[in-house]
Design an enzyme around this catalytic site. Sequence first.
Site, PDB file in Angstrom:
ATOM      1  N   PRO A   2       0.820  -1.212   0.000  1.00 54.98           N
ATOM      2  CA  PRO A   2       0.000   0.000   0.000  1.00 54.98           C
ATOM      3  C   PRO A   2       0.861   1.272   0.000  1.00 54.98           C
ATOM      4  O   PRO A   2       1.877   1.331   0.680  1.00 54.98           O
ATOM      5  CB  PRO A   2      -0.795  -0.096   1.307  1.00 54.98           C
ATOM      6  CG  PRO A   2      -0.655  -1.502   1.753  1.00 54.98           C
ATOM      7  CD  PRO A   2       0.625  -2.026   1.185  1.00 54.98           C
ATOM      8  N   GLU A   3       0.453   2.254  -0.794  1.00 54.71           N
ATOM      9  CA  GLU A   3       1.135   3.550  -0.829  1.00 54.71           C
ATOM     10  C   GLU A   3       0.144   4.616  -0.360  1.00 54.71           C
ATOM     11  O   GLU A   3      -0.953   4.300   0.081  1.00 54.71           O
ATOM     12  CB  GLU A   3       1.669   3.823  -2.240  1.00 54.71           C
ATOM     13  CG  GLU A   3       2.677   2.748  -2.684  1.00 54.71           C
ATOM     14  CD  GLU A   3       3.285   3.015  -4.054  1.00 54.71           C
ATOM     15  OE1 GLU A   3       3.353   4.181  -4.464  1.00 54.71           O
ATOM     16  OE2 GLU A   3       3.694   2.041  -4.710  1.00 54.71           O
TER      17      GLU A   3
END
Length: 285
Positions: A2-3
């Site tokens: 996840p970013e």
Amino acid sequence: MPELPEVEVLVRHLRPQLQGQTIRAVLVRRERVIAGTSIRQFTQALQGAKFTALSRRGKYLLFSLLPAKKSKPRILYGHLGMTGRMYLRTARTALPKHAAVVLDLGRKNFVFEDTRYFGRLTLDPGGIENLGPEPLDSALVPENFAQALKCSTQPIKVKLLDQSLVAGVGNIYASEALFRAGISPRIAARRLRPAQVTRLWQAIRGVLTEAIELGSTVPLDYDGKDARDGFFYFGRGPGTPAFYEERLRVYDRAGRPCINCARPIKRLVQASRSTFYCSQCQRDQ
Ligand SMILES: [Zn+2]
């Protein structure tokens, strides 16, 4: 992994569900994820505390808590690591095998599940102390971003992954932003011209903003019931289109035609991570 956009979408999803909820009991099943405090200290700080706000800094979730005994407000720092998920689930449901921390909120449990335990849910602020500017905060290129690029001999793609340069950008959006800005991932950061630095900052803001908007409109699978790949933001119902792939222009598209010039997208390994780019649209000079 996840970013920033995935974390932002998660924050917006969790915020209304957590606001005003009180933690009745704390269960830590993996001490590693609360790093920095003992289970006893962690439990004492959280038990009876109320969730007052939820925000984001880089890839961190910042849970604001008002402790039970008139002590000072505290912040709980959450990070999804590679495989972490955070969601609320009815208390009657059995806990998943990899539940690392469970907060009892009465009718519901807040579950932090992580199969690889690289994620964090901790009272230790260490993770956010050296983060660079928030890309969505300012339309103008922050001085420290431009300055840090000027001093770096690293290839720009590698430098973009440095969280002290800009908070929240990871491998996927670094490739996407460079494609959008028409900058080769191989150029040394310090060789970027001022106009390129401006284009890159705008491209970072653009790709992140779009990803947040798209994530907010796609039905996401936060607790991973339908996901086979292990990430909440990849989640989609059976038979529905792969929104996630369609929104990316270069990432994971090696060999497929560039959307601008139709030449095949190339893959390159930089600092042990894959980079995807178009050698025609992103010239080395
Ligand atoms: Zn191209």
